[in-house]
Design an enzyme around this catalytic site. Structure first.
Site, PDB file in Angstrom:
ATOM      1  N   GLY A  93      37.721  38.251  47.579  1.00  0.00           N
ATOM      2  CA  GLY A  93      36.287  38.336  46.841  1.00  0.00           C
ATOM      3  C   GLY A  93      36.551  39.310  45.759  1.00  0.00           C
ATOM      4  O   GLY A  93      37.497  40.237  45.566  1.00  0.00           O
ATOM      5  N   GLY A  95      36.210  42.680  44.775  1.00  0.00           N
ATOM      6  CA  GLY A  95      36.128  43.726  45.606  1.00  0.00           C
ATOM      7  C   GLY A  95      35.771  44.967  44.420  1.00  0.00           C
ATOM      8  O   GLY A  95      35.524  45.987  44.987  1.00  0.00           O
ATOM      9  N   ARG A  96      36.062  44.781  43.424  1.00  0.00           N
ATOM     10  CA  ARG A  96      35.836  45.777  42.274  1.00  0.00           C
ATOM     11  C   ARG A  96      35.561  45.083  40.986  1.00  0.00           C
ATOM     12  O   ARG A  96      35.824  45.543  39.947  1.00  0.00           O
ATOM     13  CB  ARG A  96      37.001  46.820  42.244  1.00  0.00           C
ATOM     14  CG  ARG A  96      38.267  46.047  41.851  1.00  0.00           C
ATOM     15  CD  ARG A  96      39.224  47.084  41.653  1.00  0.00           C
ATOM     16  NE  ARG A  96      40.623  46.556  41.517  1.00  0.00           N
ATOM     17  CZ  ARG A  96      41.645  47.258  41.355  1.00  0.00           C
ATOM     18  NH1 ARG A  96      41.456  48.488  40.878  1.00  0.00           N
ATOM     19  NH2 ARG A  96      42.855  46.719  41.147  1.00  0.00           N
ATOM     20  N   ASP A 127      37.852  51.280  47.170  1.00  0.00           N
ATOM     21  CA  ASP A 127      36.919  51.946  46.613  1.00  0.00           C
ATOM     22  C   ASP A 127      35.970  51.408  45.464  1.00  0.00           C
ATOM     23  O   ASP A 127      35.075  52.231  44.877  1.00  0.00           O
ATOM     24  CB  ASP A 127      37.384  53.324  46.284  1.00  0.00           C
ATOM     25  CG  ASP A 127      38.412  53.226  45.244  1.00  0.00           C
ATOM     26  OD1 ASP A 127      38.662  52.061  44.723  1.00  0.00           O
ATOM     27  OD2 ASP A 127      39.062  54.231  44.918  1.00  0.00           O
ATOM     28  N   GLY A 128      36.499  50.080  45.079  1.00  0.00           N
ATOM     29  CA  GLY A 128      35.495  49.549  44.055  1.00  0.00           C
ATOM     30  C   GLY A 128      35.820  50.082  42.526  1.00  0.00           C
ATOM     31  O   GLY A 128      35.493  49.554  41.635  1.00  0.00           O
ATOM     32  N   ARG A 185      39.159  31.020  40.702  1.00  0.00           N
ATOM     33  CA  ARG A 185      40.723  31.207  41.174  1.00  0.00           C
ATOM     34  C   ARG A 185      40.712  29.864  42.006  1.00  0.00           C
ATOM     35  O   ARG A 185      39.873  29.234  42.765  1.00  0.00           O
ATOM     36  CB  ARG A 185      40.865  32.419  41.813  1.00  0.00           C
ATOM     37  CG  ARG A 185      40.308  33.635  40.859  1.00  0.00           C
ATOM     38  CD  ARG A 185      39.601  34.855  41.671  1.00  0.00           C
ATOM     39  NE  ARG A 185      39.136  35.519  40.930  1.00  0.00           N
ATOM     40  CZ  ARG A 185      39.741  36.606  40.497  1.00  0.00           C
ATOM     41  NH1 ARG A 185      40.976  36.924  40.871  1.00  0.00           N
ATOM     42  NH2 ARG A 185      39.006  37.434  39.628  1.00  0.00           N
ATOM     43  N   ASP A 286      44.810  33.966  44.709  1.00  0.00           N
ATOM     44  CA  ASP A 286      43.629  34.457  44.461  1.00  0.00           C
ATOM     45  C   ASP A 286      43.591  35.174  43.032  1.00  0.00           C
ATOM     46  O   ASP A 286      42.680  35.560  42.472  1.00  0.00           O
ATOM     47  CB  ASP A 286      43.000  35.698  45.194  1.00  0.00           C
ATOM     48  CG  ASP A 286      43.886  36.716  45.611  1.00  0.00           C
ATOM     49  OD1 ASP A 286      45.100  36.434  46.361  1.00  0.00           O
ATOM     50  OD2 ASP A 286      43.824  37.934  45.233  1.00  0.00           O
TER      51      ASP A 286
HETATM   52  P1  AMP Z   1      44.528  42.323  43.511  1.00  0.00           P
HETATM   53  O1  AMP Z   1      45.827  42.323  44.285  1.00  0.00           O
HETATM   54  O2  AMP Z   1      44.305  43.405  42.413  1.00  0.00           O
HETATM   55  O3  AMP Z   1      44.263  40.896  42.732  1.00  0.00           O
HETATM   56  O4  AMP Z   1      43.401  42.407  44.548  1.00  0.00           O
HETATM   57  C1  AMP Z   1      43.273  41.695  45.762  1.00  0.00           C
HETATM   58  C2  AMP Z   1      42.096  41.864  46.425  1.00  0.00           C
HETATM   59  O5  AMP Z   1      41.668  43.326  46.755  1.00  0.00           O
HETATM   60  C3  AMP Z   1      40.765  41.400  45.663  1.00  0.00           C
HETATM   61  O6  AMP Z   1      39.971  40.766  46.503  1.00  0.00           O
HETATM   62  C4  AMP Z   1      40.123  42.771  45.052  1.00  0.00           C
HETATM   63  O7  AMP Z   1      38.953  42.721  44.544  1.00  0.00           O
HETATM   64  C5  AMP Z   1      40.831  43.723  45.946  1.00  0.00           C
HETATM   65  N1  AMP Z   1      40.803  45.265  45.533  1.00  0.00           N
HETATM   66  C6  AMP Z   1      42.028  45.885  44.925  1.00  0.00           C
HETATM   67  N2  AMP Z   1      41.705  47.035  44.756  1.00  0.00           N
HETATM   68  C7  AMP Z   1      40.431  47.233  45.070  1.00  0.00           C
HETATM   69  C8  AMP Z   1      39.824  48.363  44.864  1.00  0.00           C
HETATM   70  N3  AMP Z   1      40.140  49.450  44.494  1.00  0.00           N
HETATM   71  N4  AMP Z   1      38.619  48.415  45.619  1.00  0.00           N
HETATM   72  C9  AMP Z   1      37.734  47.402  46.130  1.00  0.00           C
HETATM   73  N5  AMP Z   1      38.620  46.177  46.194  1.00  0.00           N
HETATM   74  C10 AMP Z   1      40.008  45.967  45.762  1.00  0.00           C
HETATM   75 MG    MG Z   2      43.034  39.747  42.138  1.00  0.00          MG
END
Ligand code: AMP
Ligand code: MG
Length: 539
Positions: A93, A95-96, A127-128, A185, A286
């Site tokens: 989901g 997350g940020r 940490d968002g 996605r 995703d």
């Molecule tokens: P990504 O690898 O960047 O596509 O992220 C994979 C998942 O991790 C997604 O659900 C992102 O929203 C979550 N995510 C990545 N970095 C952060 C962060 N610093 N804080 C919160 N969620 C994160």
């Molecule tokens: Mg992503």
């Protein structure tokens, strides 16, 4: 008296919010301390119908930094799941990321999303936030792709703030505002399939079809095969051969057509990536857009020296997402999408048939692009070997990916004209400090021999005048790509509060085919002995 909002007249009801509340959580962004605008894109603002003057307003900074909600918008984070590095990861989901709302631009509507504006119910351990380093990389990369004509989410703005963010070291926070017709996605579909919610999966598929693929309702194809499971991957969603669903053949046909459409767009996207040496780095399901646009720039890289097995993401030790593997990984990801759609398409054969279109579509798109890159106006017997032999030569010498194709247009002996003449007639004064084609190869004799074959091949190209051919090649083979060491210069300057390098690279990447006098260094491979930059998932 308050000044009129630049957003409000453009913001329309957030269509994504018309989906049931299972799909998202409404919540505000978390403001940053003393946000500063690093850059805003007048071009992307124009796509939204925002006047350039709006970019200098306090309201704009407030909205794109997550300080205040978008007037007329509806702030929310979306839920999705996905496969990460080939393994089912369950719920992920936004997350940020926060969807601020939807804007009706002159040529269509776009969702505006902030990345790094605080935690959401989907943040898990995160940490968002996003750091300035990775946000500069996302901002410039999406403009580089846009300049190259490759489908992508588009970055509207980049904001920096003082808030400390802990990664391997202590860094500072930043927020990118990005726009796309939708951020849905493959993982958004996998989410409801894994939860055995065909009702919600169908709502999502209908939404995507109605908004983005309405033609899927027009086409009719017969779907007759026996119902057998299409995946042998038991890590996904189990055996879904009996959904207990009452969908009729007529009802589910649009979902098969949706898969076909996404297969085609994704195959074309992969060809666009491959021919510029772009490696995404984290092709998890995703991070795969249902619209076939490049999504989520993390540890991506444009190759310098060619290596088919190039891995841009330091975290990807097994090379799952290496350059040569990307087209097959996209197919694997589409397979997961098909597997999810199996929840609402009771027959497997039509889904398989849709997936089977991928290879021909990818190869066709590659062939079209490679002919353009080599300035061939027809496809003839022997062209495939000619191109394969060029890849082999590039591989053996680790020849610079971008310059190999760019300098081919100027290679001596292919026209009666001198390089100076070509540059004078076709614009640009760039080559003086860049290596000519043959000098890009350790095996210069091999490169010269290949050039002779290529030259002979050009003689059999029916209609083209050399000027037409060279102009065509220079229009598809970029001079400037966002090399890691170049992006690093923008990052280091920005971390010191100097945003001029972001602006310079933005300008250069807007039109990466046009040579700019004095900016040869931006086109050159990293200097020998330059420190190797490691880029990882940390962002
Ligand atoms: P990504 O690898 O960047 O596509 O992220 C994979 C998942 O991790 C997604 O659900 C992102 O929203 C979550 N995510 C990545 N970095 C952060 C962060 N610093 N804080 C919160 N969620 C994160
Ligand atoms: Mg992503």
């Amino acid at each position: 008296m308050t000044s009129p909002s630049c957003f409000e007249p453009l913001v329309k009801a957030n269509t994504f919010a018309s989906l049931p509340s299972d799909f998202y959580t409404r919540l505000p962004t978390t403001p940053l301390t003393a946000p500063r605008l690093v850059h805003a894109s007048a071009e992307v603002a124009a796509v939204l119908g925002l006047p350039t003057e709006a970019l200098d307003t306090q309201e704009f900074l407030d909205v794109v930094s997550g300080t205040k909600p978008m007037p007329g918008g509806d702030t929310m984070a979306a839920v999705y799941s996905g496969h990460q590095f080939g393994v089912w990861a369950g719920q992920l989901g936004d997350g940020r990321a926060h969807l601020l709302g939807e804007i009706q631009g002159p040529d269509g509507s776009f969702e505006v999303q902030l990345k790094g504006a605080g935690m959401t119910p989907y943040s898990r351990m995160g940490d968002g936030r996003a750091v300035l380093r990775s946000s500069v990389r996302e901002y410039l990369a999406s403009h580089a792709m846009r300049g190259l004509g490759i489908p992508t989410t588009q970055a509207l703005s980049l904001v920096s703030a003082r808030n400390p963010v802990r990664r391997e070291t202590l860094e500072t926070a930043a927020v990118v505002a990005r726009v796309a017709p939708s951020f849905i996605r493959f993982g958004s579909f996998e989410h409801w399939a894994a939860r055995r919610r065909p009702d919600l999966l169908r709502v999502l598929a209908d939404y995507v079809i109605d908004r983005f693929y309405p033609e899927c309702r027009d086409e009719s194809h017969s779907s007759t095969a026996a119902d057998t499971r299409i995946s042998d991957d038991t890590s996904t969603v189990g055996d879904i051969s009996t959904t207990g669903d009452t969908t009729t053949a007529k009802d589910y046909e649009p979902y098969v057509q949706l898969l076909r459409a996404v297969v085609r767009r994704t195959a074309t996207l992969m060809a666009s990536w491959q021919v510029v040496g772009f490696c995404h780095g984290v092709m998890n399901t995703d991070n795969m857009s249902i619209l076939g646009v490049t999504l989520d720039y993390g540890p991506y890289g444009f190759m310098d020296g060619f290596d088919a097995k190039h891995i841009c993401n330091h975290t990807d030790s097994g090379g799952r997402y290496a350059w040569h593997a990307q087209p097959a990984v996209a197919h694997w990801n589409l397979y997961q999408l098909a597997n999810s759609l199996h929840e609402i398409v009771p027959e497997t054969e039509p889904l398989k048939a849709a997936l089977d279109e991928y290879e021909a579509c990818f190869l066709g798109a590659m062939q079209a692009r490679m002919s353009q890159k080599l300035g061939l106006s027809t496809w003839q017997a022997g062209d495939e070997t000619l191109i394969d032999d060029l890849w082999s030569l590039m591989q053996a010498s680790h020849a610079d990916f971008t310059l190999t194709f760019r300098q081919l247009a100027y290679a001596p002996g292919l026209t009666q004209a001198s390089q100076e003449q070509i540059e004078r007639d076709l614009g640009g004064t760039v080559n003086a400090n860049l290596l000519p084609f043959v000098d890009l190869f350790v095996d210069r004799a091999g490169a010269q021999a290949w050039l002779s074959r290529y030259s002979a091949r050009l003689c059999s190209d029916p209609t083209q005048h050399w000027q037409e051919r060279v102009a065509g090649m220079l229009a598809v083979n970029p001079l400037y790509v966002l090399r890691n060491h170049i992006a690093q210069q923008a990052i280091e300057a920005a971390e010191k509060g100097d945003f001029s390098e972001v602006e310079r690279q933005y300008e250069l990447l807007r039109d990466p085919f046009q040579a700019r006098a004095g900016l040869e260094a931006y086109a050159a491979a990293p200097p020998a002995g330059a420190p190797h930059l490691e880029v990882s998932c940390s962002s």
